[in-house]
Design a protein around this motif. Structure first.
Motif, PDB file in Angstrom:
ATOM      1  N   GLN A 257      -4.867 -10.740  -6.114  1.00 32.56           N
ATOM      2  CA  GLN A 257      -3.599 -10.756  -5.394  1.00 32.56           C
ATOM      3  C   GLN A 257      -3.090  -9.367  -5.007  1.00 32.56           C
ATOM      4  OE1 GLN A 257      -1.289 -13.142  -8.248  1.00 32.56           O
ATOM      5  NE2 GLN A 257      -1.305 -14.775  -6.717  1.00 32.56           N
ATOM      6  N   PRO A 258      -3.732  -8.711  -4.043  1.00 28.76           N
ATOM      7  CA  PRO A 258      -3.223  -7.398  -3.618  1.00 28.76           C
ATOM      8  C   PRO A 258      -1.789  -7.539  -3.119  1.00 28.76           C
ATOM      9  CG  PRO A 258      -4.873  -8.212  -2.085  1.00 28.76           C
ATOM     10  CD  PRO A 258      -4.847  -9.166  -3.238  1.00 28.76           C
ATOM     11  N   TYR A 259      -0.934  -6.612  -3.507  1.00 26.99           N
ATOM     12  CA  TYR A 259       0.482  -6.698  -3.161  1.00 26.99           C
ATOM     13  C   TYR A 259       1.050  -5.295  -2.987  1.00 26.99           C
ATOM     14  CZ  TYR A 259       5.489  -7.498  -3.615  1.00 26.99           C
ATOM     15  OH  TYR A 259       6.838  -7.517  -3.392  1.00 26.99           O
ATOM     16  N   THR A 260       1.902  -5.142  -1.999  1.00 29.83           N
ATOM     17  CA  THR A 260       2.627  -3.897  -1.786  1.00 29.83           C
ATOM     18  C   THR A 260       4.108  -4.235  -1.753  1.00 29.83           C
ATOM     19  OG1 THR A 260       0.805  -3.020  -0.451  1.00 29.83           O
ATOM     20  CG2 THR A 260       2.919  -1.906  -0.257  1.00 29.83           C
ATOM     21  N   ASP A 261       4.905  -3.457  -2.461  1.00 24.62           N
ATOM     22  CA  ASP A 261       6.350  -3.650  -2.445  1.00 24.62           C
ATOM     23  C   ASP A 261       6.831  -3.642  -0.988  1.00 24.62           C
ATOM     24  OD1 ASP A 261       9.245  -2.372  -2.449  1.00 24.62           O
ATOM     25  OD2 ASP A 261       8.894  -3.234  -4.447  1.00 24.62           O
TER      26      ASP A 261
ATOM     27  N   ALA B 162      -2.848 -11.744   9.418  1.00 25.25           N
ATOM     28  CA  ALA B 162      -2.659 -10.448  10.086  1.00 25.25           C
ATOM     29  C   ALA B 162      -2.982  -9.302   9.136  1.00 25.25           C
ATOM     30  CB  ALA B 162      -1.232 -10.331  10.609  1.00 25.25           C
ATOM     31  N   PHE B 163      -2.552  -9.415   7.866  1.00 27.37           N
ATOM     32  CA  PHE B 163      -2.847  -8.382   6.875  1.00 27.37           C
ATOM     33  C   PHE B 163      -4.347  -8.198   6.718  1.00 27.37           C
ATOM     34  CE2 PHE B 163      -4.098  -7.626   2.438  1.00 27.37           C
ATOM     35  CZ  PHE B 163      -3.588  -6.359   2.248  1.00 27.37           C
ATOM     36  N   TRP B 164      -5.070  -9.305   6.532  1.00 26.81           N
ATOM     37  CA  TRP B 164      -6.512  -9.206   6.297  1.00 26.81           C
ATOM     38  C   TRP B 164      -7.258  -8.723   7.528  1.00 26.81           C
ATOM     39  CZ3 TRP B 164      -8.005  -8.575   1.667  1.00 26.81           C
ATOM     40  CH2 TRP B 164      -7.244  -9.097   0.626  1.00 26.81           C
ATOM     41  N   THR B 165      -6.734  -8.998   8.711  1.00 28.92           N
ATOM     42  CA  THR B 165      -7.340  -8.475   9.936  1.00 28.92           C
ATOM     43  C   THR B 165      -7.229  -6.952   9.961  1.00 28.92           C
ATOM     44  OG1 THR B 165      -6.880 -10.495  11.158  1.00 28.92           O
ATOM     45  CG2 THR B 165      -7.219  -8.501  12.458  1.00 28.92           C
ATOM     46  N   VAL B 166      -6.047  -6.435   9.616  1.00 32.76           N
ATOM     47  CA  VAL B 166      -5.831  -4.990   9.621  1.00 32.76           C
ATOM     48  C   VAL B 166      -6.661  -4.303   8.553  1.00 32.76           C
ATOM     49  CG1 VAL B 166      -4.111  -3.172   9.189  1.00 32.76           C
ATOM     50  CG2 VAL B 166      -3.542  -5.103  10.654  1.00 32.76           C
TER      51      VAL B 166
ATOM     52  N   ARG C 276       3.203  -2.060   5.429  1.00 34.67           N
ATOM     53  CA  ARG C 276       2.863  -1.548   6.743  1.00 34.67           C
ATOM     54  C   ARG C 276       2.802  -0.013   6.805  1.00 34.67           C
ATOM     55  NH1 ARG C 276       5.161  -5.836   6.671  1.00 34.67           N
ATOM     56  NH2 ARG C 276       5.429  -7.583   7.981  1.00 34.67           N
ATOM     57  N   CYS C 277       2.555   0.592   5.633  1.00 37.11           N
ATOM     58  CA  CYS C 277       2.373   2.044   5.552  1.00 37.11           C
ATOM     59  C   CYS C 277       0.904   2.411   5.348  1.00 37.11           C
ATOM     60  CB  CYS C 277       3.195   2.621   4.400  1.00 37.11           C
ATOM     61  SG  CYS C 277       4.972   2.498   4.630  1.00 37.11           S
ATOM     62  N   GLY C 278       0.041   1.412   5.216  1.00 32.34           N
ATOM     63  CA  GLY C 278      -1.384   1.679   5.044  1.00 32.34           C
ATOM     64  C   GLY C 278      -1.840   1.820   3.607  1.00 32.34           C
ATOM     65  N   LEU C 279      -0.953   1.530   2.645  1.00 29.33           N
ATOM     66  CA  LEU C 279      -1.330   1.707   1.237  1.00 29.33           C
ATOM     67  C   LEU C 279      -2.407   0.728   0.795  1.00 29.33           C
ATOM     68  CD1 LEU C 279       2.201   2.292  -0.296  1.00 29.33           C
ATOM     69  CD2 LEU C 279       0.436   3.991   0.195  1.00 29.33           C
ATOM     70  N   ALA C 280      -2.258  -0.554   1.133  1.00 28.18           N
ATOM     71  CA  ALA C 280      -3.266  -1.546   0.737  1.00 28.18           C
ATOM     72  C   ALA C 280      -4.600  -1.255   1.413  1.00 28.18           C
ATOM     73  CB  ALA C 280      -2.786  -2.957   1.080  1.00 28.18           C
ATOM     74  N   ARG C 281      -4.547  -0.895   2.680  1.00 32.93           N
ATOM     75  CA  ARG C 281      -5.781  -0.560   3.397  1.00 32.93           C
ATOM     76  C   ARG C 281      -6.469   0.626   2.731  1.00 32.93           C
ATOM     77  NH1 ARG C 281      -5.762   0.634   9.717  1.00 32.93           N
ATOM     78  NH2 ARG C 281      -3.585   0.471   9.166  1.00 32.93           N
ATOM     79  N   ALA C 282      -5.697   1.647   2.363  1.00 30.81           N
ATOM     80  CA  ALA C 282      -6.274   2.827   1.708  1.00 30.81           C
ATOM     81  C   ALA C 282      -6.869   2.467   0.348  1.00 30.81           C
ATOM     82  CB  ALA C 282      -5.209   3.911   1.548  1.00 30.81           C
TER      83      ALA C 282
END
Length: 72
Positions: free
Chosen positions: A6-10, A47-51, A15-21
């Motif tokens: 369950q990846p999660y960002t506060d 949309a998240f998983w696409t990015v 939309r700051c690129g933290l999960a992608r990084a």
């Protein structure tokens, strides 16, 4: 096989690129592993998983459940 639970960002930092990084760093440090996440999330967060899947061979996509796993 590797697992990201369950990846999660506060919301303040979404939309700051933290999960992608983070996911990119894991893939770079362990290039020979297949990465999986908690199932059933793709529909509402497509949309998240696409990015975060940009540049990932095959991207992130929902797959069929293993025969030993029961949905629900």
């Amino acid at each position: 096989m590797a697992w990201v639970e369950q990846p999660y960002t506060d919301p303040l930092y979404q939309r700051c690129g933290l999960a992608r990084a983070g996911l990119s760093a894991l893939r770079a440090e362990h290039p020979d592993l297949n990465w999986h996440t908690l199932g059933g999330h793709l529909t509402e967060s497509q949309a998240f998983w696409t990015v975060v899947g940009t540049g990932v061979p095959g991207g992130y996509q929902q797959r069929h459940l293993c025969s030993h796993v029961r949905p629900g």
